[in-house]
Write a protein that holds these residues in place. Sequence first.
Motif, mmCIF file in Angstrom:
data_model
loop_
_atom_site.group_PDB
_atom_site.id
_atom_site.type_symbol
_atom_site.label_atom_id
_atom_site.label_comp_id
_atom_site.label_asym_id
_atom_site.label_seq_id
_atom_site.Cartn_x
_atom_site.Cartn_y
_atom_site.Cartn_z
ATOM 1 N N TYR A 175 0.556 -1.264 0.183
ATOM 2 C CA TYR A 175 -0.041 0.034 0.071
ATOM 3 C C TYR A 175 0.870 1.276 -0.015
ATOM 4 C CZ TYR A 175 -3.964 3.048 1.096
ATOM 5 O OH TYR A 175 -4.993 3.959 0.902
ATOM 6 N N ARG A 176 1.843 1.087 0.618
ATOM 7 C CA ARG A 176 2.895 2.436 0.791
ATOM 8 C C ARG A 176 4.187 2.133 0.104
ATOM 9 N NH1 ARG A 176 0.389 6.320 3.613
ATOM 10 N NH2 ARG A 176 -1.280 5.866 5.347
ATOM 11 N N SER A 177 4.196 1.487 -0.993
ATOM 12 C CA SER A 177 5.649 1.279 -1.619
ATOM 13 C C SER A 177 6.184 2.145 -1.921
ATOM 14 C CB SER A 177 5.293 0.004 -2.519
ATOM 15 O OG SER A 177 6.365 -0.175 -3.398
ATOM 16 N N GLY A 178 7.464 2.241 -2.209
ATOM 17 C CA GLY A 178 8.090 3.417 -2.560
ATOM 18 C C GLY A 178 7.997 3.624 -4.307
ATOM 19 N N ALA A 179 7.487 2.483 -4.887
ATOM 20 C CA ALA A 179 7.382 2.204 -6.241
ATOM 21 C C ALA A 179 6.074 3.333 -6.575
ATOM 22 C CB ALA A 179 6.814 0.914 -6.485
ATOM 23 N N LEU A 180 5.182 3.628 -5.846
ATOM 24 C CA LEU A 180 3.990 4.683 -5.963
ATOM 25 C C LEU A 180 4.750 5.983 -6.267
ATOM 26 C CD1 LEU A 180 1.524 3.392 -3.443
ATOM 27 C CD2 LEU A 180 2.168 2.406 -5.713
ATOM 28 N N ASN A 181 5.933 6.258 -5.619
ATOM 29 C CA ASN A 181 6.396 7.510 -5.904
ATOM 30 C C ASN A 181 6.837 7.656 -7.288
ATOM 31 O OD1 ASN A 181 9.584 8.878 -5.927
ATOM 32 N ND2 ASN A 181 8.045 9.920 -4.649
ATOM 33 N N THR A 182 7.451 6.394 -7.928
ATOM 34 C CA THR A 182 7.862 6.301 -9.116
ATOM 35 C C THR A 182 6.597 6.935 -10.266
ATOM 36 O OG1 THR A 182 9.528 4.985 -8.838
ATOM 37 C CG2 THR A 182 8.640 5.165 -11.204
ATOM 38 N N VAL A 183 5.508 6.358 -9.631
ATOM 39 C CA VAL A 183 4.071 6.577 -10.751
ATOM 40 C C VAL A 183 3.595 8.069 -10.670
ATOM 41 C CG1 VAL A 183 1.540 5.959 -10.573
ATOM 42 C CG2 VAL A 183 3.147 4.202 -10.099
ATOM 43 N N GLY A 184 3.948 8.707 -9.314
ATOM 44 C CA GLY A 184 3.588 10.072 -9.323
ATOM 45 C C GLY A 184 4.382 10.626 -10.368
ATOM 46 N N HIS A 185 5.739 10.698 -10.445
ATOM 47 C CA HIS A 185 6.368 11.346 -11.507
ATOM 48 C C HIS A 185 5.934 10.684 -12.797
ATOM 49 C CE1 HIS A 185 9.491 12.902 -8.722
ATOM 50 N NE2 HIS A 185 9.875 11.642 -8.144
ATOM 51 N N ALA A 186 5.639 9.691 -13.206
ATOM 52 C CA ALA A 186 5.334 9.189 -14.379
ATOM 53 C C ALA A 186 3.922 10.148 -14.778
ATOM 54 C CB ALA A 186 4.915 7.933 -14.379
ATOM 55 N N LEU A 187 2.993 10.165 -13.583
ATOM 56 C CA LEU A 187 1.780 10.853 -14.026
ATOM 57 C C LEU A 187 1.920 12.318 -14.254
ATOM 58 C CD1 LEU A 187 -0.399 9.264 -11.419
ATOM 59 C CD2 LEU A 187 -0.708 8.720 -13.733
ATOM 60 N N ASP A 188 2.888 12.961 -13.562
ATOM 61 C CA ASP A 188 3.248 14.331 -13.728
ATOM 62 C C ASP A 188 3.887 14.707 -15.137
ATOM 63 O OD1 ASP A 188 1.960 14.948 -11.169
ATOM 64 O OD2 ASP A 188 4.276 14.924 -10.289
ATOM 65 N N LEU A 189 4.440 13.823 -15.765
ATOM 66 C CA LEU A 189 5.030 13.755 -16.949
ATOM 67 C C LEU A 189 4.206 13.413 -18.106
ATOM 68 C CD1 LEU A 189 8.867 12.348 -16.074
ATOM 69 C CD2 LEU A 189 8.221 14.447 -17.043
ATOM 70 N N GLY A 190 3.070 13.085 -17.714
ATOM 71 C CA GLY A 190 1.985 12.689 -18.802
ATOM 72 C C GLY A 190 2.273 11.161 -19.447
ATOM 73 N N ARG A 191 3.234 10.326 -18.651
ATOM 74 C CA ARG A 191 3.542 9.179 -18.901
ATOM 75 C C ARG A 191 2.108 8.005 -18.638
ATOM 76 N NH1 ARG A 191 7.281 11.794 -21.073
ATOM 77 N NH2 ARG A 191 9.517 11.259 -20.657
ATOM 78 N N ASP A 192 2.073 6.857 -19.379
ATOM 79 C CA ASP A 192 1.176 5.878 -19.145
ATOM 80 C C ASP A 192 1.512 5.071 -18.003
ATOM 81 O OD1 ASP A 192 -0.811 6.490 -20.931
ATOM 82 O OD2 ASP A 192 0.115 5.523 -22.467
#
Length: 403
Positions: free
Chosen positions: A268-285
């Motif tokens: 639920y609180r994995s550090g991988a979710l931080n990478t997801v946040g960056h991807a969303l901010d960049l407009g990546r899928d």
Amino acid sequence: MSAEITPEHRIRAELNMLIEPNDLAGGALLSLIGSAECLAMITSGYPPPEDLQRRCNDLLGLSSTAADTHSLPVALQRWRKRISPGRSDKLLETLRRNGGGLLIPGDPLWPTQLGDLQLGQPLCLWWRAKRVQRMVQCTLDRCVSIVGSRDCSDYGQRVTQDFAEHLYRAGNTIVSGGAYGVDATAHRAALNSAAVDKKNLPTIAILAGGIDRLYPAGNSSLLTQVIHSGIVLSEVPPGTPPARFRFLNRNRLIAALSRVTLVTEARYRSGALNTVGHALDLGRDVAAVPGSVYSAYSAGTHRLIAEGQAQLVSEPRELLGESVLPGTGGTIRRLTDALTLTQRMVYDSLEVRRALPVSEIAARAGISDGHAMTALRYLGGQSLARQQGAQWCLAPQEHGPKG
């Protein structure tokens, strides 16, 4: 060392030892003056010109009287504490002996998609690889990032291996962070596939510390294999320890290099979710693989899917866009034609008839000014939004994006 080291490389190496990655003040200053002038300003000890301070503040969205950590005078103070003349020459010589080197923006092998990070783009990239020329294959459309928990389950390992192998065979390079668990499984699967079929660059590992410190130590053998068949990268100088905040900084590079970030298993609180946040901010899928509803190991991926931040995928071909997966005999649909959640919120906050300032758009969307600006630039590039001076409005079109 096969990549040429120029005076500009040496200047960037010096700056990299003074300015921490993702220091937006450094990015703003470099966008206004050259790297040599930037280095001279830091080492001179003199206060910056008032006009330059104002222009940096404008880029960073700061008031003219701000004593913010990103303001130029404050930034100069922290950079000047790190001055150590001549250290870059020693680092470059160490890398030369160990088959490594340095890339800077503008180099033929520089991954241009990192420019999407704007003021947060790396000053340089330190590399170790047997064939660094293969970096030319590191284009946005040929890279997929796979991330997840360090303590993944047997299910997570099997899913990660399956996706990584299929994605590699379809012509993709697997990008991850070299950590235990999902990262290591993704790298290993790509390397094993490349041992049979060597048609493309198998994997890139992006470290949070210096590339002379293969971290974590338990993965040193795996990372040595990556150096031999793929590429190891870092945006911090050799000798830099992998502190926690550097892992968070590193994650934005994992997201920026790839057209899609796949989370195969995450708590639920994995550090991988931080990478997801960056991807969303960049407009990546972003995509996520579901697991058992009884498994805490998949609570993070379920959260991403439930909140609309990631598309649910259950097989590798769903990630392969318009390309044909060998053996399927058909064309695969794109991952998504819709906007990310952040982009959609910004899009829905715009008006057709009246242009709005970024601060008002951000307030309407309930996000920061910086995130709103990133989304607006993406929408502008897709002809969905139009800039009028310092303000933005919807761009007229017959068919808007479907939610």
